[in-house]
Design an enzyme around this catalytic site. Structure first.
Site, PDB file in Angstrom:
ATOM      1  N   HIS A  71     -35.764  -0.107  11.389  1.00  0.00           N
ATOM      2  CA  HIS A  71     -34.489   0.587  11.629  1.00  0.00           C
ATOM      3  C   HIS A  71     -34.281   0.721  13.131  1.00  0.00           C
ATOM      4  O   HIS A  71     -35.235   0.856  13.885  1.00  0.00           O
ATOM      5  CB  HIS A  71     -34.515   1.987  10.986  1.00  0.00           C
ATOM      6  N   ASP A 127     -32.554   0.952   2.214  1.00  0.00           N
ATOM      7  CA  ASP A 127     -32.218  -0.231   1.418  1.00  0.00           C
ATOM      8  C   ASP A 127     -33.393  -0.779   0.626  1.00  0.00           C
ATOM      9  O   ASP A 127     -33.211  -1.581  -0.288  1.00  0.00           O
ATOM     10  CB  ASP A 127     -31.691  -1.338   2.345  1.00  0.00           C
TER      11      ASP A 127
HETATM   12  C1  SDX Z   1     -29.128  -0.052   7.619  1.00  0.00           C
HETATM   13  O1  SDX Z   1     -27.940   1.846  12.007  1.00  0.00           O
HETATM   14  C2  SDX Z   1     -27.998   2.449  10.830  1.00  0.00           C
HETATM   15  O2  SDX Z   1     -27.998   3.634  10.734  1.00  0.00           O
HETATM   16  C3  SDX Z   1     -27.996   1.494   9.661  1.00  0.00           C
HETATM   17  C4  SDX Z   1     -28.195   2.146   8.283  1.00  0.00           C
HETATM   18  C5  SDX Z   1     -27.031   3.012   7.905  1.00  0.00           C
HETATM   19  O3  SDX Z   1     -27.210   3.885   7.046  1.00  0.00           O
HETATM   20  O4  SDX Z   1     -25.907   2.732   8.417  1.00  0.00           O
HETATM   21  O5  SDX Z   1     -29.394   2.920   8.272  1.00  0.00           O
HETATM   22  C6  SDX Z   1     -28.308   1.100   7.192  1.00  0.00           C
HETATM   23  O6  SDX Z   1     -28.575  -0.990   8.145  1.00  0.00           O
HETATM   24  C7  SDX Z   1     -30.637   0.016   7.473  1.00  0.00           C
HETATM   25  C8  SDX Z   1     -31.329  -1.269   8.032  1.00  0.00           C
HETATM   26  C9  SDX Z   1     -31.186  -2.334   6.943  1.00  0.00           C
HETATM   27  N1  SDX Z   1     -31.666  -3.656   7.476  1.00  0.00           N
HETATM   28  C10 SDX Z   1     -32.788  -4.201   7.023  1.00  0.00           C
HETATM   29  O7  SDX Z   1     -33.591  -3.655   6.244  1.00  0.00           O
HETATM   30  C11 SDX Z   1     -33.003  -5.623   7.525  1.00  0.00           C
HETATM   31  C12 SDX Z   1     -34.456  -5.767   8.010  1.00  0.00           C
HETATM   32  N2  SDX Z   1     -34.609  -4.940   9.195  1.00  0.00           N
HETATM   33  C13 SDX Z   1     -34.514  -5.619  10.484  1.00  0.00           C
HETATM   34  O8  SDX Z   1     -33.497  -6.605  10.499  1.00  0.00           O
HETATM   35  C14 SDX Z   1     -34.517  -4.621  11.608  1.00  0.00           C
HETATM   36  O9  SDX Z   1     -35.461  -3.682  11.330  1.00  0.00           O
HETATM   37  C15 SDX Z   1     -33.251  -3.928  12.036  1.00  0.00           C
HETATM   38  C16 SDX Z   1     -32.116  -4.866  12.265  1.00  0.00           C
HETATM   39  C17 SDX Z   1     -32.843  -2.910  11.031  1.00  0.00           C
HETATM   40  C18 SDX Z   1     -33.604  -3.260  13.331  1.00  0.00           C
HETATM   41  O10 SDX Z   1     -34.012  -4.331  14.185  1.00  0.00           O
HETATM   42  P1  SDX Z   1     -34.526  -4.023  15.635  1.00  0.00           P
HETATM   43  O11 SDX Z   1     -33.479  -3.278  16.385  1.00  0.00           O
HETATM   44  O12 SDX Z   1     -35.065  -5.278  16.257  1.00  0.00           O
HETATM   45  O13 SDX Z   1     -35.726  -3.037  15.340  1.00  0.00           O
HETATM   46  P2  SDX Z   1     -36.822  -2.640  16.351  1.00  0.00           P
HETATM   47  O14 SDX Z   1     -36.305  -2.699  17.768  1.00  0.00           O
HETATM   48  O15 SDX Z   1     -37.388  -1.362  15.875  1.00  0.00           O
HETATM   49  O16 SDX Z   1     -37.932  -3.802  16.164  1.00  0.00           O
HETATM   50  C19 SDX Z   1     -39.200  -3.597  16.748  1.00  0.00           C
HETATM   51  C20 SDX Z   1     -39.965  -4.887  16.500  1.00  0.00           C
HETATM   52  C21 SDX Z   1     -39.228  -6.138  16.954  1.00  0.00           C
HETATM   53  O17 SDX Z   1     -40.222  -7.078  17.303  1.00  0.00           O
HETATM   54  P3  SDX Z   1     -40.575  -7.244  18.927  1.00  0.00           P
HETATM   55  O18 SDX Z   1     -39.282  -7.631  19.588  1.00  0.00           O
HETATM   56  O19 SDX Z   1     -41.087  -5.887  19.360  1.00  0.00           O
HETATM   57  O20 SDX Z   1     -41.620  -8.333  18.967  1.00  0.00           O
HETATM   58  O21 SDX Z   1     -40.181  -5.039  15.086  1.00  0.00           O
HETATM   59  C22 SDX Z   1     -39.629  -6.279  14.658  1.00  0.00           C
HETATM   60  C23 SDX Z   1     -38.588  -6.661  15.686  1.00  0.00           C
HETATM   61  O22 SDX Z   1     -38.430  -8.059  15.698  1.00  0.00           O
HETATM   62  N3  SDX Z   1     -38.999  -6.011  13.359  1.00  0.00           N
HETATM   63  C24 SDX Z   1     -39.376  -6.564  12.215  1.00  0.00           C
HETATM   64  C25 SDX Z   1     -38.526  -5.988  11.239  1.00  0.00           C
HETATM   65  N4  SDX Z   1     -37.708  -5.127  11.822  1.00  0.00           N
HETATM   66  C26 SDX Z   1     -37.990  -5.140  13.138  1.00  0.00           C
HETATM   67  N5  SDX Z   1     -40.303  -7.475  11.913  1.00  0.00           N
HETATM   68  C27 SDX Z   1     -40.400  -7.822  10.595  1.00  0.00           C
HETATM   69  N6  SDX Z   1     -39.647  -7.311   9.606  1.00  0.00           N
HETATM   70  C28 SDX Z   1     -38.702  -6.397   9.894  1.00  0.00           C
HETATM   71  N7  SDX Z   1     -37.953  -5.901   8.914  1.00  0.00           N
END
Ligand code: SDX
Length: 393
Positions: A270, A327
């Site tokens: 998130h 989700d």
């Molecule tokens: C919703 O914003 C909101 O409030 C949204 C929401 C709402 O109610 O409106 O809460 C609803 O959208 C929830 C999120 C639903 N999406 C997913 O479940 C899709 C999978 N999640 C990822 O796509 C991701 O976690 C995001 C898009 C949600 C957040 O991505 P970020 O901003 O990159 O997260 P982060 O900065 O915390 O990531 C830290 C690290 C990164 O790697 P590095 O750059 O440090 O090497 O963790 C990695 C990311 O690449 N990472 C993941 C991951 N999510 C983040 N790696 C593997 N699997 C994942 N799901």
């Protein structure tokens, strides 16, 4: 606010706006709507009361609650001309594609008479959207499966009416299952608002120009559809189905950790929560309740539980603070309720409409509205001269 938070200057510099609607502490896993914790709202309130709270800033008294429920539950029909718009879509259109179209089309039905600078008009707009979203959503499902549209039944609850419009057919009597009705209402509550997420920010930015609010909500629906946002519930179920069995989980955990692999664990991570998403905790409980009440033994739940266990123990996910979000479990509950995957994000959109329109209304209620105008860091060329096309390589 004493005991809750103090914003550091760095955070304030990134804030896009001020709002009193929802508070999130991502490190502590706290989510408040107008000061009330999401856990208590999910257990003790209902979605329409939460809608009133988000819109008006406090819970309704008995008379206000009865009036609000009556207004919302008695404006659920849509213009028959709008129903004809569905015929313009291919039968296999994704329901979110249809929702982008038909909700945007509401702006054609409510335009000339709508003055967004008028507070009463803003309130009526909010009420119309809350009332009509379930009808439009259920119609997008009925259109995709070739069944006739089912008119709203105003004697039912908000959630019960939606379930009937989704699953009733003219040739059989339909009775709302109270287990599904309560689960549906809880899902609506858990997805109602979430501060300045991508789709809410989209609605705010669109609305800041004074644009028709129905068109602005359609823009929010488009943003929500993305798999990184509201599309994650459908994507999460697709992922669990692709993983298929507990034995395959390690392979997918490795893929999720591989920076060269675009695969992400859907339903994990998130932008704000670096602790448990409090909604996921409530949803997890609801998931087990629904499956137990319906006596469903879903092998995908076993995969989900094992995936959660492994991910929560894996140093990669622990270090990156990746936890299951709302989700991760919502798709399993909806699947147990017999809702098709293609409707998961549509249900998120029904619920989030109150968040979108509450933020829209809060923004327009504030005097001296200025159009949103994010700035940028320019990284392109400067001072170039045009070459004749013959000299270009
Ligand atoms: C919703 O914003 C909101 O409030 C949204 C929401 C709402 O109610 O409106 O809460 C609803 O959208 C929830 C999120 C639903 N999406 C997913 O479940 C899709 C999978 N999640 C990822 O796509 C991701 O976690 C995001 C898009 C949600 C957040 O991505 P970020 O901003 O990159 O997260 P982060 O900065 O915390 O990531 C830290 C690290 C990164 O790697 P590095 O750059 O440090 O090497 O963790 C990695 C990311 O690449 N990472 C993941 C991951 N999510 C983040 N790696 C593997 N699997 C994942 N799901």
């Amino acid at each position: 606010k004493a005991g809750y938070f103090t914003y550091d200057p760095g955070f304030l510099a990134t804030a896009s706006c001020e709002s009193a609607i929802t508070f999130i502490d991502g490190d502590k896993g706290i989510l408040l709507h107008r000061g009330y914790g999401i856990e208590e709202l999910a257990e003790k309130s209902d979605y329409l009361e939460v809608c009133y709270l988000l819109l008006n800033g406090q819970f309704p008294d008995q008379e206000q609650s009865e009036k609000f429920h009556h207004v919302i539950l008695h404006h659920t029909m849509i213009h028959e001309q709008l129903a004809k718009l569905y015929q313009g879509f291919r039968r296999d259109s994704h329901p979110m594609a249809i929702m982008c179209g038909v909700v945007g089309a509401l702006s054609a039905f409510y335009h000339d008479s709508l003055d967004v600078t008028n507070e009463t008009h803003r309130e009526i707009t909010a009420y119309r959207l809350i009332s009509k979203m379930p009808t439009l959503a259920a119609m997008s499902y009925k259109y995709s499966n070739g069944q006739p549209f089912v008119y709203p039944d105003n004697s039912l609850s908000y959630a019960g009416n939606f379930l009937k419009m989704m699953f009733a057919v003219p040739c059989e009597e339909f009775k709302v299952n109270p287990v599904l009705e309560r689960a549906m209402d809880k899902i609506f509550i858990l997805h109602a608002d979430h501060e300045q997420n991508a789709s809410t920010s989209t609605v705010r930015l669109a609305g800041s120009s004074g644009a028709n609010p129905f068109a602005c909500i359609a823009a929010g629906i488009a943003s929500l559809w993305g798999p990184a946002h509201g599309g994650a519930n459908e994507a999460c179920l697709n992922m669990l189905e692709e993983i298929g069995s507990v034995e395959n989980i390690p392979e997918y955990i490795d893929k999720a950790k591989d920076k060269n692999d675009p695969f992400r664990l859907m339903g994990f991570g998130h932008r704000v929560y670096k602790n448990h998403d409090p909604r996921a905790t409530v949803m997890r409980k609801a998931c087990h309740e629904v499956l137990d009440d319906l006596n469903i033994n879903d092998p995908l739940l076993d995969v989900a539980m094992e995936l959660e266990r492994i991910a929560l123990e894996d140093p990669y996910f622990v270090e990156k603070k990746l936890y299951p979000n709302v989700d991760f479990y919502s798709g399993l509950v909806l699947r147990a309720m017999g809702i098709p995957k293609s409707m998961f994000t549509v249900i998120f959109a029904i619920s989030r409409t109150i968040g979108w329109i509450s933020h829209w209304k809060e923004m327009l209620d504030q005097p001296g509205l200025k159009i949103g105008r994010p700035r940028q860091l320019y990284t392109g060329e400067v001072g170039l001269k045009i070459d004749d096309v013959k000299n270009r390589s």
